[in-house]
Every structure is written in structure tokens, then in C-alpha cells.
Scaffold this motif. Structure first.
Motif, short mmCIF file in Angstrom:
data_model
loop_
_atom_site.label_atom_id
_atom_site.label_comp_id
_atom_site.label_asym_id
_atom_site.label_seq_id
_atom_site.Cartn_x
_atom_site.Cartn_y
_atom_site.Cartn_z
N PRO A 306 0.86 -1.14 0.29
CA PRO A 306 -0.06 -0.07 -0.06
C PRO A 306 0.91 1.30 -0.06
O PRO A 306 1.97 1.31 0.77
CB PRO A 306 -0.71 -0.07 1.31
CG PRO A 306 -0.65 -1.64 1.81
CD PRO A 306 0.66 -1.93 1.37
N THR A 307 0.21 2.33 -0.59
CA THR A 307 1.22 3.53 -0.60
C THR A 307 0.66 4.14 0.58
O THR A 307 -0.39 3.76 1.25
CB THR A 307 0.62 4.52 -1.80
OG1 THR A 307 -0.71 4.61 -1.84
CG2 THR A 307 0.85 3.93 -3.14
N VAL A 308 1.17 5.48 1.09
CA VAL A 308 0.83 6.21 2.37
C VAL A 308 -0.41 6.75 1.90
O VAL A 308 -0.64 7.17 0.72
CB VAL A 308 1.80 7.22 2.50
CG1 VAL A 308 2.29 8.07 1.22
CG2 VAL A 308 1.50 7.92 3.52
N ASP A 309 -1.55 6.95 2.78
CA ASP A 309 -2.63 7.83 2.47
C ASP A 309 -2.28 9.26 3.09
O ASP A 309 -2.21 9.54 4.11
CB ASP A 309 -3.83 7.18 3.39
CG ASP A 309 -5.23 7.65 2.97
OD1 ASP A 309 -5.15 9.14 3.24
OD2 ASP A 309 -6.02 7.11 2.62
N ILE A 310 -2.64 9.87 1.84
CA ILE A 310 -1.94 11.41 2.14
C ILE A 310 -3.21 12.09 3.19
O ILE A 310 -2.54 12.77 4.07
CB ILE A 310 -1.99 12.11 0.63
CG1 ILE A 310 -0.91 11.23 -0.07
CG2 ILE A 310 -1.56 13.60 1.05
CD1 ILE A 310 -0.94 11.95 -1.85
N LEU A 311 -4.24 11.86 3.02
CA LEU A 311 -5.37 12.65 3.79
C LEU A 311 -5.15 12.13 5.25
O LEU A 311 -5.10 13.04 6.12
CB LEU A 311 -6.76 12.34 3.13
CG LEU A 311 -7.06 13.44 1.89
CD1 LEU A 311 -8.33 13.08 1.52
CD2 LEU A 311 -6.88 14.79 2.40
N GLU A 312 -5.05 10.96 5.36
CA GLU A 312 -5.18 10.41 6.67
C GLU A 312 -3.66 10.71 7.49
O GLU A 312 -3.85 11.20 8.63
CB GLU A 312 -5.00 8.75 6.76
CG GLU A 312 -6.45 8.26 6.72
CD GLU A 312 -6.46 6.77 6.53
OE1 GLU A 312 -5.54 6.24 6.90
OE2 GLU A 312 -7.77 6.33 5.98
N GLY A 313 -2.77 10.88 6.86
CA GLY A 313 -1.39 11.44 7.29
C GLY A 313 -1.54 12.99 7.79
O GLY A 313 -1.07 13.22 8.74
N LEU A 314 -2.34 13.67 6.96
CA LEU A 314 -2.66 15.05 7.09
C LEU A 314 -3.31 15.23 8.34
O LEU A 314 -3.13 16.12 9.17
CB LEU A 314 -3.23 15.75 6.04
CG LEU A 314 -3.52 17.25 6.07
CD1 LEU A 314 -2.13 18.03 5.85
CD2 LEU A 314 -4.41 17.56 5.28
N ALA A 315 -4.44 14.30 8.40
CA ALA A 315 -5.16 14.27 9.49
C ALA A 315 -4.64 14.35 10.87
O ALA A 315 -4.63 15.18 11.95
CB ALA A 315 -6.41 13.26 9.53
#
Ligand code: CTP
Length: 411
Positions: A306-315
Motif C-alpha cells: 500500500p502507498t501512504v494515505d495522504i489525507l490520513e497522514g494530514l489528519a
């Protein structure tokens, strides 16, 4: 061309001076009129030798002016009346002679007189032969105009009517339209706000020549960037590999992989008021890209992670100063649209999610239209009709402006 809200009903004075590029001014007048602007055209005597006033009158559906001495219905003098009505003055093409007269502050014809009389911003698109543009006299004159606040767009590089190649061509009408939108949007509801937009797919390398990607065209994200610019925002456009023209005024950051996009988004989001996450980020990437091209032959299995989830990382990063204040996600679905989108809104800590069923005709990837359903953090659901991606962007940005206002009021 469909109406453009930032241009609708706006009074633009288009001054045309005498160069061969005057024919392109006709195209510009047509585009502006189709977009909803009220275009008053003023031709210099020389311009009228290249293109007739009738051409502009037919394209704009409005009177065309040329003579300083025409009596008007109003009591004000013509140059004063036009100068006051204009919200923006655009001179395209602007010849070396006209620029020189402006630099001196001469007012010996209608166009130069109204340029002195107006308080509206002035934008000029120079067009002349290579040597004339390069001449120190022209350069000095242009510099003077710049210092007085005139926006100088171009000239562009290319082949001239004389056969020479170099700097001197008028910037294309399409690009001028972008500058005009920017000038008219400057004091819009997002003035002073920074909006970060992501667009397009990401490409995850398999080997030096192959990748895993998706069918995202980037069109919706680019339309969002333009709609934010039209409202006066400072726009950062983080784009995956797509070959679309950057909207005038946007700062573009090109990225390739999900990891690169994540890094750019997290960095830029620190200073942003709004994040519009329209990119179709790849969910998986090859665990170990091959360092050299994979040769054909034997069956091949790719190991994906899996790639990183950008929005989750931002949250996770967003908590402290609360930036960006408004985060909008997109959901590409093929079934259970509202339920799936709502789950994403919650999981990714979004204020709004725009969901579309990518299996529906005319919606989703690689089309010019989209049908989206908006779901906000309060659970309100609104389905918009099938419309152009530009119109979707307008509707979404109106919601973003409202959300920012709500948040500013909240304790
Ligand atoms: N997104 C993201 N990082 C990812 C994948 C998606 O930030 N690695 C963002 C997208 O830009 C979009 C939102 O999350 O704004 C939803 O993307 P979508 O592809 O619909 O959902 P996924 O989270 O990838 O879930 P799934 O593919 O299982 O539907």
C-alpha cells in the motif's frame, strides 16, 4: 464556451492598437463576450486598418469606439465615460508606438486619453517585431509602465509576420483570458487565502520504463485551481503526471509518485487555509521497483504494497494550529456511493467530500463533465446535476467559501 462567473457582467475595456496581431484581439473579444463579460472595444486609427470596427461590434454586440470626438448620449465626455465604466482596461495588441505614447502620458486619441483617465487596472499585451521589442527605447518605456502598475503580459517567443523568430508575438487569447480572470478575481472572497489543490494520477514505477497508474486526467483538479484563482486565492497546484496548461497565477509543483505527492501536500498544507484533494492517488505500488528494465518471457508476479494515505497522514498532523482549516476530499466509487464516501469523510477527517460514480456515463475520469454528490461533516447530502468540470469547481468553491466563513464565526 460557457459563462465564467468571474467575468459575468464585468465591464472590460479592450483597446486594440495597430499591429497584425489585432486579428487575435477579435478572438479575445469573442471569448470574453461568450464568457459573459461586457466588452467595450476601442480601436486606434491604425487598428481599424487591420480589423474593422464592424468585426468587433458583431462579436461583442456592443458599440465600438474609435473617435475621441463622437458625441455620447451621456453628458460625460466619451473618454471619461468609458474610463469610469471600465473595471479593467486591456490593450491587446499594444504596439511600440502606443507603449511609447503611454509612457509619455500623451492623450492624442480616444484610447490613450482614456488610459490616462481611468482608475481601473491596466493590462497590456505587447506585440511588435523582434527588433522593435528589443530596442532600448521600447524596453525603457515598458519598464516605466510596469513601475506605474501596468501589468505587462508577454510578448511570447515565436515566428513573426516578418519571418523573423524571437520575442515579440502577442500572447495567445486563451492565456490572456487567464490573466484577465486573475486581474478581475483579485479582490474575491478568497483574497489573502492560500488554497492547495492536488490533481491527476500518481505513477508508481515498476522499472525504469513502466509504471502503475490510473485513468485520471487531472481536469477536475485543474478546474478547481482555476476557480480558486478566480476568487482571489493564492493557489498551489500539486500535479501528478498530466500535460495540462497551468492556470495563470497558480504555483505548480509536479510530482510523480504517491510518496512525492504526500511530501508536497504535507509541506504546503502547513501554510494553507484550504486543501482540495482531487488527485487520484495510487493505492498500491511495487514493493521494489526493478533497477533495470524487466525482460519479457517468463510469467511475472509483482509484489505490491500500500502507498501512504495522504489525507490520513494530514489528519494526524493537522491537529495543532488547525491548518488547513478546510479539507475537501474526493471519492471515486463504483458502488454504494454515499455510504462509501461518508466512511471516507470520517476516516480522513474531512469537512466535505465530493463523491462520483466513475462507472456513470459523463462522470469521472477523462471526461469534461462530472456528476458529484457532496457530503459534509454534518451528514448533509446534496447531489449536483451532470455538469462541466468547470461548473463543478465553481459549485465546490462556493461551498468552500461558505465553510471558511462558518469556521471563522465558530468559537
Ligand atoms: N487519497 C489520499 N491518499 C491515498 C489515496 C487517496 O489522500 N493514498 C485521497 C484522494 O485524493 C481522495 C480521497 O483520499 O481525496 C479518497 O480517495 P479514493 O481513491 O476514493 O479512496 P481510497 O481512500 O483510495 O479508498 P478505496 O480506493 O478503497 O475506495
Amino acid at each position: 464556451m460557457e459563462p465564467i462567473p468571474v467575468l459575468k457582467g464585468r465591464r472590460i475595456l479592450l483597446g486594440v492598437t495597430g499591429g497584425i496581431a489585432a486579428y487575435k484581439a477579435a478572438d479575445l473579444a469573442s471569448k470574453l463576450t461568450q464568457a459573459g463579460a461586457l466588452v467595450d472595444v476601442v480601436l486606434t486609427e491604425a487598428a481599424a486598418r487591420f480589423v474593422t470596427p464592424l468585426t468587433f461590434q458583431a462579436l461583442t454586440g456592443r458599440p465600438v469606439y474609435g473617435d475621441l470626438w463622437t458625441p455620447t448620449a451621456e453628458t460625460a465626455l466619451l473618454h471619461v465615460a468609458l474610463a469610469e465604466a471600465a473595471e479593467l482596461v486591456v490593450i491587446a495588441p499594444a504596439t511600440a508606438d502606443f507603449i511609447a505614447r503611454q509612457a509619455l502620458g500623451l492623450a492624442n486619441d480616444l484610447l490613450s486619453a482614456l488610459c490616462l483617465a481611468t482608475r481601473a487596472p491596466v493590462l497590456i499585451a505587447p506585440a511588435m517585431d523582434v527588433q522593435m521589442w528589443a530596442h532600448p527605447a521600447t524596453q525603457e518605456n515598458v519598464e516605466r509602465l510596469r513601475q506605474r502598475g501596468v501589468e505587462v503580459v508577454g510578448p511570447a517567443y515565436g515566428r513573426m509576420a516578418s519571418g523573423l523568430e524571437g520575442w515579440g508575438r502577442m500572447v495567445e487569447p486563451e492565456a490572456l483570458l487567464g490573466h484577465i480572470r486573475r486581474a478581475l478575481g483579485r479582490r474575491g472572497p478568497l483574497a489573502g487565502r492560500r488554497v492547495v489543490v492536488t490533481a491527476g494520477p500518481t505513477y508508481e514505477p515498476i522499472d525504469p520504463v513502466r509504471f502503475i497508474g490510473n485513468r485520471s486526467s487531472g481536469k477536475q483538479g485543474f478546474a478547481l485551481a482555476q476557480a480558486a484563482l478566480d476568487r482571489g486565492a493564492d493557489v498551489v497546484l500539486i500535479a501528478g503526471p498530466v500535460a495540462l496548461a497551468t492556470p495563470v497565477g497558480a504555483r505548480r509543483i509536479d510530482v510523480g509518485t504517491a510518496a512525492e505527492m504526500a511530501e508536497a501536500v504535507w509541506r504546503e498544507a502547513e501554510e494553507a487555509d484550504v486543501l482540495l484533494m482531487a488527485a487520484a492517488v495510487a493505492d498500491y505500488r511495487p514493493a521494489q521497483p526493478h533497477p533495470v528494465k524487466i525482460k519479457k518471457g517468463a510469467p511475472l508476479t509483482l509484489d505490491l504494497v500500500p502507498t501512504v494515505d495522504i489525507l490520513e497522514g494530514l489528519a494526524a498532523r493537522r491537529a495543532a494550529p488547525g491548518r488547513p482549516r478546510v479539507v475537501v476530499g474526493f471519492a471515486a466509487e463504483t458502488e454504494a456511493l454515499v455510504e462509501n464516501a461518508r466512511a471516507k469523510l470520517l476516516a480522513k477527517g474531512l469537512d466535505l467530500i465530493a463523491a462520483n460514480d466513475v462507472t456513470e456515463p459523463g462522470a469521472g475520469f477523462a471526461t469534461d463533465t462530472n456528476r458529484i454528490t457532496l457530503i459534509d461533516a454534518r451528514g448533509q447530502v446534496e447531489t449536483l446535476p451532470l455538469m462541466s468540470k468547470a461548473a463543478v469547481a465553481e459549485a465546490l468553491l462556493d461551498r468552500v467559501v461558505a465553510l471558511l466563513e462558518e469556521k471563522a464565526k465558530a468559537p
